[in-house]
Scaffold this motif. Structure first.
Motif, short mmCIF file in Angstrom:
data_model
loop_
_atom_site.label_atom_id
_atom_site.label_comp_id
_atom_site.label_asym_id
_atom_site.label_seq_id
_atom_site.Cartn_x
_atom_site.Cartn_y
_atom_site.Cartn_z
N CYS A 103 13.65 -36.47 -14.53
CA CYS A 103 13.60 -34.77 -15.59
C CYS A 103 14.35 -35.10 -16.33
O CYS A 103 14.91 -35.15 -17.29
CB CYS A 103 13.14 -33.73 -15.01
SG CYS A 103 11.56 -33.15 -14.23
N ILE A 150 5.49 -32.08 -15.20
CA ILE A 150 5.38 -32.72 -13.91
C ILE A 150 4.16 -33.16 -13.05
O ILE A 150 2.85 -32.42 -12.04
CB ILE A 150 6.16 -31.83 -13.05
CG1 ILE A 150 7.37 -31.53 -13.11
CG2 ILE A 150 6.72 -32.73 -11.00
CD1 ILE A 150 8.26 -30.48 -12.69
N LEU A 187 15.43 -27.42 -11.43
CA LEU A 187 15.56 -27.63 -12.53
C LEU A 187 16.47 -26.23 -14.17
O LEU A 187 16.76 -26.23 -15.19
CB LEU A 187 13.99 -27.93 -13.18
CG LEU A 187 13.72 -28.24 -12.75
CD1 LEU A 187 12.48 -28.64 -12.94
CD2 LEU A 187 14.24 -30.09 -13.79
N ILE A 202 6.47 -37.76 -15.55
CA ILE A 202 7.15 -36.93 -15.90
C ILE A 202 6.67 -36.73 -17.40
O ILE A 202 7.44 -38.23 -18.13
CB ILE A 202 8.72 -35.86 -16.03
CG1 ILE A 202 9.06 -36.60 -14.36
CG2 ILE A 202 9.16 -34.82 -16.08
CD1 ILE A 202 8.54 -35.53 -13.52
N VAL A 243 8.92 -23.13 -12.72
CA VAL A 243 8.17 -24.69 -12.73
C VAL A 243 6.43 -24.04 -12.72
O VAL A 243 6.64 -23.28 -11.60
CB VAL A 243 8.00 -25.66 -11.94
CG1 VAL A 243 7.04 -26.24 -11.63
CG2 VAL A 243 9.70 -26.03 -11.71
N SER A 270 12.61 -29.23 -22.08
CA SER A 270 11.73 -28.53 -22.22
C SER A 270 11.79 -26.98 -21.70
O SER A 270 13.14 -26.81 -20.41
CB SER A 270 10.54 -29.00 -21.56
OG SER A 270 9.65 -28.42 -21.40
N CYS A 312 5.36 -28.29 -23.54
CA CYS A 312 5.55 -28.48 -21.94
C CYS A 312 6.51 -29.47 -21.39
O CYS A 312 5.35 -30.69 -21.52
CB CYS A 312 4.64 -27.57 -20.92
SG CYS A 312 3.51 -28.34 -20.54
N THR A 313 7.54 -29.81 -20.42
CA THR A 313 7.12 -31.14 -20.06
C THR A 313 6.13 -31.29 -18.15
O THR A 313 6.65 -30.33 -17.37
CB THR A 313 8.78 -31.19 -19.35
OG1 THR A 313 9.86 -31.57 -20.20
CG2 THR A 313 9.02 -32.83 -18.60
N TYR A 327 8.08 -25.96 -17.81
CA TYR A 327 7.80 -26.64 -17.13
C TYR A 327 6.49 -26.64 -16.44
O TYR A 327 5.87 -25.55 -15.88
CB TYR A 327 8.68 -27.52 -15.57
CG TYR A 327 9.58 -27.48 -15.75
CD1 TYR A 327 9.87 -29.03 -16.51
CD2 TYR A 327 11.05 -26.86 -16.51
CE1 TYR A 327 11.03 -29.46 -17.39
CE2 TYR A 327 12.02 -27.50 -17.33
CZ TYR A 327 11.88 -29.07 -17.17
OH TYR A 327 13.42 -29.59 -17.89
N TYR A 337 6.18 -35.21 -21.54
CA TYR A 337 6.46 -34.40 -22.16
C TYR A 337 6.46 -34.22 -23.86
O TYR A 337 4.74 -35.51 -23.91
CB TYR A 337 8.00 -34.47 -22.70
CG TYR A 337 8.29 -33.32 -23.58
CD1 TYR A 337 8.18 -31.96 -23.50
CD2 TYR A 337 8.57 -33.70 -25.38
CE1 TYR A 337 8.93 -30.63 -24.41
CE2 TYR A 337 8.76 -32.51 -26.14
CZ TYR A 337 9.34 -31.24 -25.90
OH TYR A 337 9.14 -30.12 -26.27
#
Length: 251
Positions: A199, A98, A229, A107, A233, A206, A95-96, A209, A109
């Motif tokens: 991002c 945040i 995005l 941010i 998320v 990704s 996942c990314t 999130y 990854y």
């Protein structure tokens, strides 16, 4: 043997007690960092002792801005690594991450539990928790109330990226009679725009999130980030402890 993760951030300090097999978070705590990270570390040690946890029966890892102020820590790890590990532990997939912190936004990854790339905001506090705190104070509300107001308003563009100029812009909007709800929506969405830009710069492509940090309980913030995005998320009630959880996992 307990695994302890301590994350002393710029505004809040978190600690978790994890079982040795890393399968259970036994207990956790949250407190303001205050002016002295060293005093905060002492308060956390006191809390640990109340849980019958001591440096002798545990392995303690510290992270965050105040990580060097934890003299009883066995290990010190950067917050980027810890937030990545903690988020992966909670999200259970690549996942990314945040992380909107008090003084910076990260941010990150994560692939197979390992940080493969990351980016942070510049030195300006725009797009951070401190930025939102200042704007909430200007509007005469607390952080929970500004999210509630934002959900009721129509976004007004906050064009200034600098916190000082943005505050002046908000004061001007108040003076011109703009609805408080609309200003709140503009403030929160300016943070979401900043996160979206970061991002985009990371370019992780990704599909997942995960929001950590103090805004993890805000459904409005997650909704706005998801909209910008173009992908959902996720988060959960423990996501604010991601850094501490990642520290505990860093044995």
């Amino acid at each position: 043997m307990y695994l302890i993760g301590i994350d002393i951030g710029s505004t809040a300090a978190k600690a978790v007690i994890m079982s040795e097999d890393k399968k259970e978070i036994i207990n956790h705590m949250l407190m303001p960092t205050g002016w002295s990270s060293k005093e905060t570390a002492g308060s956390i040690l006191g809390w640990l002792r109340e849980q019958d946890v001591t440096p002798e029966n545990s392995h303690i890892t510290a992270t965050g801005y105040g990580r060097i102020s934890v003299p009883y820590a066995d290990k010190i790890v950067t917050e980027i690594t810890c937030h990545g590990r903690g988020a992966y532990y909670m999200n259970e997939k690549d996942c990314t991450v945040i992380d909107i912190g008090g003084q910076d936004t990260k941010i990150i990854y994560v692939e197979k539990g390992i940080v493969s790339n990351f980016i942070m905001n510049d030195k300006c506090s725009a797009g951070t928790g401190r930025f939102l705190e200042i704007m909430a104070n200007t509007l005469g509300v607390n952080l929970d109330e500004i999210f509630t107001l934002a959900g009721q308003g129509r976004e007004i563009s906050i064009s200034s990226m600098c916190t000082v100029f943005a505050e002046s812009e908000v004061i001007s909007l108040i003076g011109s009679g703009s609805p408080k709800e609309d200003i709140a929506a503009g403030v929160v969405n300016s943070i979401a725009n900043k996160v979206y830009t970061l991002c985009t710069r990371l370019n992780s492509e990704s599909d997942s999130y995960f929001l950590t940090g103090g805004f993890c309980d805000s459904s409005y913030m997650r909704k706005q980030l998801s909209k910008k995005l173009g992908k959902a998320v996720g988060s959960n009630s423990m996501a604010r402890y991601a850094g501490a959880v990642g520290a505990a996992l860093s044995i």
